[in-house]
Motif scaffolding. Sequence first.
Motif, PDB file in Angstrom:
ATOM      1  N   GLY A 173       6.261  -5.505   2.897  1.00  9.15           N
ATOM      2  CA  GLY A 173       5.916  -4.651   1.762  1.00  9.15           C
ATOM      3  C   GLY A 173       7.149  -4.200   1.002  1.00  9.15           C
ATOM      4  N   ARG A 174       8.199  -3.857   1.738  1.00  5.76           N
ATOM      5  CA  ARG A 174       9.456  -3.465   1.081  1.00  5.76           C
ATOM      6  C   ARG A 174      10.056  -4.637   0.324  1.00  5.76           C
ATOM      7  NH1 ARG A 174      11.948   0.252   5.916  1.00  5.76           N
ATOM      8  NH2 ARG A 174      10.827   2.144   5.332  1.00  5.76           N
ATOM      9  N   ARG A 175       9.986  -5.815   0.921  1.00  2.00           N
ATOM     10  CA  ARG A 175      10.526  -7.002   0.239  1.00  2.00           C
ATOM     11  C   ARG A 175       9.735  -7.289  -1.037  1.00  2.00           C
ATOM     12  NH1 ARG A 175      11.682 -11.779   4.273  1.00  2.00           N
ATOM     13  NH2 ARG A 175      12.459 -12.656   2.330  1.00  2.00           N
TER      14      ARG A 175
ATOM     15  N   GLY B 222       2.305  -4.859  15.451  1.00  4.68           N
ATOM     16  CA  GLY B 222       2.879  -6.002  14.740  1.00  4.68           C
ATOM     17  C   GLY B 222       2.467  -6.030  13.277  1.00  4.68           C
ATOM     18  N   LEU B 223       1.207  -5.725  13.025  1.00  3.30           N
ATOM     19  CA  LEU B 223       0.749  -5.664  11.633  1.00  3.30           C
ATOM     20  C   LEU B 223       1.459  -4.556  10.868  1.00  3.30           C
ATOM     21  CD1 LEU B 223      -3.104  -6.206  12.022  1.00  3.30           C
ATOM     22  CD2 LEU B 223      -1.488  -7.700  10.841  1.00  3.30           C
ATOM     23  N   TRP B 224       1.665  -3.422  11.534  1.00  4.31           N
ATOM     24  CA  TRP B 224       2.350  -2.297  10.883  1.00  4.31           C
ATOM     25  C   TRP B 224       3.790  -2.693  10.541  1.00  4.31           C
ATOM     26  CZ3 TRP B 224       1.122   1.746   8.296  1.00  4.31           C
ATOM     27  CH2 TRP B 224       2.078   2.733   8.029  1.00  4.31           C
ATOM     28  N   TRP B 225       4.483  -3.322  11.501  1.00  2.13           N
ATOM     29  CA  TRP B 225       5.841  -3.773  11.231  1.00  2.13           C
ATOM     30  C   TRP B 225       5.863  -4.738  10.047  1.00  2.13           C
ATOM     31  CZ3 TRP B 225       7.929  -8.622  11.047  1.00  2.13           C
ATOM     32  CH2 TRP B 225       9.314  -8.666  10.840  1.00  2.13           C
ATOM     33  N   ALA B 226       4.954  -5.709  10.063  1.00  4.54           N
ATOM     34  CA  ALA B 226       4.908  -6.698   8.984  1.00  4.54           C
ATOM     35  C   ALA B 226       4.582  -6.032   7.646  1.00  4.54           C
ATOM     36  CB  ALA B 226       3.874  -7.777   9.300  1.00  4.54           C
TER      37      ALA B 226
ATOM     38  N   LEU C  73      -0.273  -2.952   1.627  1.00  6.37           N
ATOM     39  CA  LEU C  73      -0.276  -3.578   2.947  1.00  6.37           C
ATOM     40  C   LEU C  73      -0.426  -2.535   4.055  1.00  6.37           C
ATOM     41  CD1 LEU C  73       2.558  -6.239   2.525  1.00  6.37           C
ATOM     42  CD2 LEU C  73       0.101  -6.645   2.660  1.00  6.37           C
ATOM     43  N   CYS C  74       0.321  -1.446   3.956  1.00  2.00           N
ATOM     44  CA  CYS C  74       0.255  -0.402   4.986  1.00  2.00           C
ATOM     45  C   CYS C  74      -1.119   0.263   5.003  1.00  2.00           C
ATOM     46  CB  CYS C  74       1.347   0.632   4.751  1.00  2.00           C
ATOM     47  SG  CYS C  74       3.014   0.027   5.090  1.00  2.00           S
TER      48      CYS C  74
ATOM     49  N   LEU D  33      -2.782   9.066   6.158  1.00  2.00           N
ATOM     50  CA  LEU D  33      -1.532   8.315   6.027  1.00  2.00           C
ATOM     51  C   LEU D  33      -1.585   7.296   4.898  1.00  2.00           C
ATOM     52  CD1 LEU D  33      -0.336   7.707   9.686  1.00  2.00           C
ATOM     53  CD2 LEU D  33       0.896   8.871   7.867  1.00  2.00           C
ATOM     54  N   CYS D  34      -2.765   6.845   4.540  1.00  2.00           N
ATOM     55  CA  CYS D  34      -2.880   5.896   3.425  1.00  2.00           C
ATOM     56  C   CYS D  34      -2.286   6.476   2.143  1.00  2.00           C
ATOM     57  CB  CYS D  34      -4.342   5.523   3.181  1.00  2.00           C
ATOM     58  SG  CYS D  34      -5.054   4.482   4.446  1.00  2.00           S
ATOM     59  N   GLY D  35      -2.440   7.766   1.952  1.00  2.00           N
ATOM     60  CA  GLY D  35      -1.897   8.417   0.766  1.00  2.00           C
ATOM     61  C   GLY D  35      -0.478   8.924   0.938  1.00  2.00           C
ATOM     62  N   MET D  36       0.026   8.914   2.164  1.00  2.00           N
ATOM     63  CA  MET D  36       1.349   9.464   2.436  1.00  2.00           C
ATOM     64  C   MET D  36       2.404   8.400   2.694  1.00  2.00           C
ATOM     65  SD  MET D  36       0.253  12.586   4.983  1.00  2.00           S
ATOM     66  CE  MET D  36       1.879  12.613   5.678  1.00  2.00           C
ATOM     67  N   ILE D  37       2.067   7.151   2.553  1.00  2.00           N
ATOM     68  CA  ILE D  37       2.979   6.062   2.908  1.00  2.00           C
ATOM     69  C   ILE D  37       4.297   6.157   2.165  1.00  2.00           C
ATOM     70  CG2 ILE D  37       3.305   3.548   2.783  1.00  2.00           C
ATOM     71  CD1 ILE D  37       1.443   4.504   4.980  1.00  2.00           C
ATOM     72  N   THR D  38       4.256   6.425   0.875  1.00  2.00           N
ATOM     73  CA  THR D  38       5.481   6.420   0.073  1.00  2.00           C
ATOM     74  C   THR D  38       6.223   7.752   0.124  1.00  2.00           C
ATOM     75  OG1 THR D  38       4.181   7.002  -1.886  1.00  2.00           O
ATOM     76  CG2 THR D  38       4.608   4.663  -1.484  1.00  2.00           C
TER      77      THR D  38
END
Length: 118
Positions: free
Chosen positions: A96-98, A87-91, A4-5, A48-53
């Motif tokens: 995504g965590r859920r 807003g998309l980033w927050w969602a 998602l991110c 950042l796509c590769g650094m999200i986690t």
Amino acid sequence: MRTLCASTLIGEFFVIGFAGLVAMKSDDLTSATVWTVCGIGMLLSVLLCGMITRPGGIQLGWALQIALLASGFVVPMMFILGLAFGGLWWASVHYGRRIDEVKAQWAAQEAAQATAGS
């Protein structure tokens, strides 16, 4: 969460590029300035796509969202797009965590069933 991110960040990549094209029409900015700033933003969104986690990945994503919103001072439409992508980033982060938690629960249940069935 990663999917998602990353989807949000790739969308931002294109928005930043298009905002650069619009900013080129400004008489106050040189093309070198516009493409240096936009290039850094676009590169950051892809990296950042590769650094999200990784540690700090989400916080860097928030910094990018703030920069995207602040770019509205150069291209006014970016205030609206910055809010939308914020807003998309927050969602993406929240849901995504859920989703990751539910996947982990399902994996634990399947592992418990597999060991009980053996």
